[in-house]
Design a protein around this motif. Structure first.
Motif, short mmCIF file in Angstrom:
data_model
loop_
_atom_site.label_atom_id
_atom_site.label_comp_id
_atom_site.label_asym_id
_atom_site.label_seq_id
_atom_site.Cartn_x
_atom_site.Cartn_y
_atom_site.Cartn_z
N TRP A 30 1.06 -1.32 0.17
CA TRP A 30 0.08 0.03 -0.04
C TRP A 30 1.03 1.27 0.09
CZ3 TRP A 30 -0.05 -3.86 3.16
CH2 TRP A 30 0.86 -3.67 4.73
N ASP A 31 0.56 2.24 -0.83
CA ASP A 31 1.05 3.68 -0.93
C ASP A 31 2.58 3.50 -1.07
OD1 ASP A 31 -1.27 4.48 -0.28
OD2 ASP A 31 -1.19 4.59 1.85
N ILE A 32 2.97 2.73 -2.00
CA ILE A 32 4.52 2.64 -2.51
C ILE A 32 4.65 3.65 -3.47
CG2 ILE A 32 6.30 0.82 -3.79
CD1 ILE A 32 5.16 -0.09 -0.76
N ASP A 33 5.91 4.25 -3.26
CA ASP A 33 6.26 5.19 -4.07
C ASP A 33 7.77 4.83 -4.51
OD1 ASP A 33 4.10 6.93 -4.26
OD2 ASP A 33 4.49 7.68 -2.39
N LEU A 34 8.01 4.73 -5.78
CA LEU A 34 9.46 4.44 -6.11
C LEU A 34 9.64 4.94 -7.47
CD1 LEU A 34 12.06 2.34 -5.53
CD2 LEU A 34 10.66 0.78 -7.13
N ASN A 35 11.16 5.69 -7.64
CA ASN A 35 11.40 6.36 -8.84
C ASN A 35 12.87 5.51 -9.21
OD1 ASN A 35 11.74 8.14 -10.81
ND2 ASN A 35 12.64 9.66 -9.52
N VAL A 36 13.03 4.87 -10.11
CA VAL A 36 14.21 4.22 -10.51
C VAL A 36 14.77 4.98 -11.77
CG1 VAL A 36 15.20 2.03 -11.34
CG2 VAL A 36 13.28 1.94 -9.63
N PRO A 37 15.92 5.95 -11.52
CA PRO A 37 16.38 6.40 -12.75
C PRO A 37 16.80 5.66 -13.73
CG PRO A 37 17.45 7.02 -10.51
CD PRO A 37 16.66 5.90 -10.41
N LYS A 38 17.00 6.06 -14.93
CA LYS A 38 17.59 5.45 -16.12
C LYS A 38 18.79 5.22 -15.77
CE LYS A 38 14.88 8.07 -19.48
NZ LYS A 38 14.79 9.30 -20.46
N GLY A 39 19.25 3.95 -16.17
CA GLY A 39 20.62 3.48 -15.76
C GLY A 39 21.11 2.95 -14.58
N ALA A 40 20.09 2.93 -13.59
CA ALA A 40 20.21 2.60 -12.07
C ALA A 40 20.23 1.08 -11.94
CB ALA A 40 19.40 3.42 -11.58
N LEU A 41 20.93 0.78 -11.21
CA LEU A 41 20.61 -0.66 -10.70
C LEU A 41 20.00 -0.81 -9.56
CD1 LEU A 41 21.28 -3.76 -10.89
CD2 LEU A 41 23.27 -3.29 -9.83
N THR A 42 18.90 -1.24 -9.28
CA THR A 42 18.05 -1.12 -8.02
C THR A 42 17.65 -2.54 -7.55
OG1 THR A 42 17.19 1.19 -8.84
CG2 THR A 42 16.12 -0.19 -6.87
N ALA A 43 17.72 -2.79 -6.30
CA ALA A 43 17.55 -3.83 -5.77
C ALA A 43 16.22 -3.70 -4.72
CB ALA A 43 18.76 -4.44 -4.95
N ILE A 44 15.32 -4.43 -4.75
CA ILE A 44 14.17 -4.52 -3.82
C ILE A 44 14.57 -5.85 -2.72
CG2 ILE A 44 11.61 -4.36 -3.45
CD1 ILE A 44 12.77 -2.29 -5.17
N ILE A 45 14.57 -5.51 -1.71
CA ILE A 45 15.01 -6.55 -0.88
C ILE A 45 14.22 -6.55 0.57
CG2 ILE A 45 17.55 -6.51 -1.46
CD1 ILE A 45 18.01 -5.10 1.17
N GLY A 46 13.96 -7.73 0.92
CA GLY A 46 13.09 -7.79 2.10
C GLY A 46 12.72 -9.38 2.44
N PRO A 47 12.17 -9.90 3.65
CA PRO A 47 11.79 -11.07 3.90
C PRO A 47 10.74 -11.54 2.97
CG PRO A 47 10.76 -9.36 5.54
CD PRO A 47 11.77 -8.95 4.60
N ASN A 48 10.88 -12.98 2.94
CA ASN A 48 9.65 -13.72 2.45
C ASN A 48 8.44 -13.07 2.73
OD1 ASN A 48 11.44 -15.36 1.12
ND2 ASN A 48 11.16 -17.13 2.38
N GLY A 49 7.45 -13.06 1.67
CA GLY A 49 6.11 -12.50 2.00
C GLY A 49 5.98 -10.89 2.15
N ALA A 50 7.27 -10.18 1.96
CA ALA A 50 7.09 -8.64 2.03
C ALA A 50 6.56 -8.07 0.83
CB ALA A 50 8.57 -8.40 2.29
N GLY A 51 6.25 -8.87 -0.11
CA GLY A 51 5.71 -8.10 -1.45
C GLY A 51 6.51 -7.78 -2.61
N LYS A 52 7.88 -8.44 -2.74
CA LYS A 52 8.66 -7.95 -3.53
C LYS A 52 8.25 -8.52 -5.05
CE LYS A 52 11.99 -10.64 -1.82
NZ LYS A 52 11.26 -10.76 -0.46
N THR A 53 7.51 -9.84 -5.14
CA THR A 53 7.10 -10.42 -6.24
C THR A 53 5.86 -9.52 -6.73
OG1 THR A 53 8.37 -12.46 -5.73
CG2 THR A 53 6.26 -12.70 -7.29
#
Length: 191
Positions: A30-53
């Protein structure tokens, strides 16, 4: 997160604003904001079930958010799916030839381009060991291949697609050390 101004959003490869996702009416993000710039390498990390997938599936248009907006290069994601190559944790292969499974990344690709994508993905040894090479018909879901072999076919698809955005969903989890090393090398080239 602080509000992002319009000029920073126009420079983003991926912009997610006020995103909320639910399964069977149960919120998972809920209420996720994310800005991935061009050319950036970005990792989304968190425990199982956190919503990454779930975040990845929403970004790819696989699931529909209940709220929010996802833009890719300033346009709604649905119009920009050709700009994204995806390598999932569980690779889905089809009951078709190896070449056709790789060609899913670009249906108009020449045999030469398919072979080059396989080389870049460290998949040549896999393909050359098959009875009919690129023309070997794979079993449904690719069950005739190991997990590492299936991943290398998926990475070859991504090479062939040659999209400016690459999304990996735990693409090397549950692999043996040798497969993991070959896939990591291929992913470094792809990135």
């Amino acid at each position: 997160m602080p509000a992002q101004n319009k000029s920073s959003l126009s420079k983003a490869a991926v912009s997610i604003q006020d995103l909320s996702v639910a399964y069977h009416e149960k919120p998972v993000l809920w209420d996720i904001d994310l800005n991935v710039p061009k050319g950036a390498l970005t990792a989304i990390i968190g425990p199982n079930g956190a919503g990454k997938t779930s975040l990845i599936k929403a970004t790819l248009g696989i699931i529909k958010p209940i709220a929010g907006r996802i833009d890719v290069f300033g346009y709604p994601v649905k119009r920009q799916l050709n700009q994204i190559a995806y390598v999932p944790q569980m690779t889905l292969l089809f009951n078709a030839s190896v070449a056709d499974n790789i060609r899913i990344g670009n249906s108009d690709a020449s045999d030469r381009a398919v072979h080059e994508a396989a080389r870049q993905a460290n998949a040549l040894d896999v393909i050359e060991s098959l009875p009919d090479g690129y023309e070997t018909i794979l079993s449904e879901r690719g069950n005739s291949l190991s997990g590492g072999q299936r991943q290398r076919i998926a990475i070859a698809r991504a090479f062939l697609k040659d999209a400016p955005i690459l999304v990996l969903d735990e693409a090397t989890s549950a692999l043996d050390n040798k497969s993991d090393q070959l896939i990591q090398e291929a992913l470094m080239r792809l990135a």
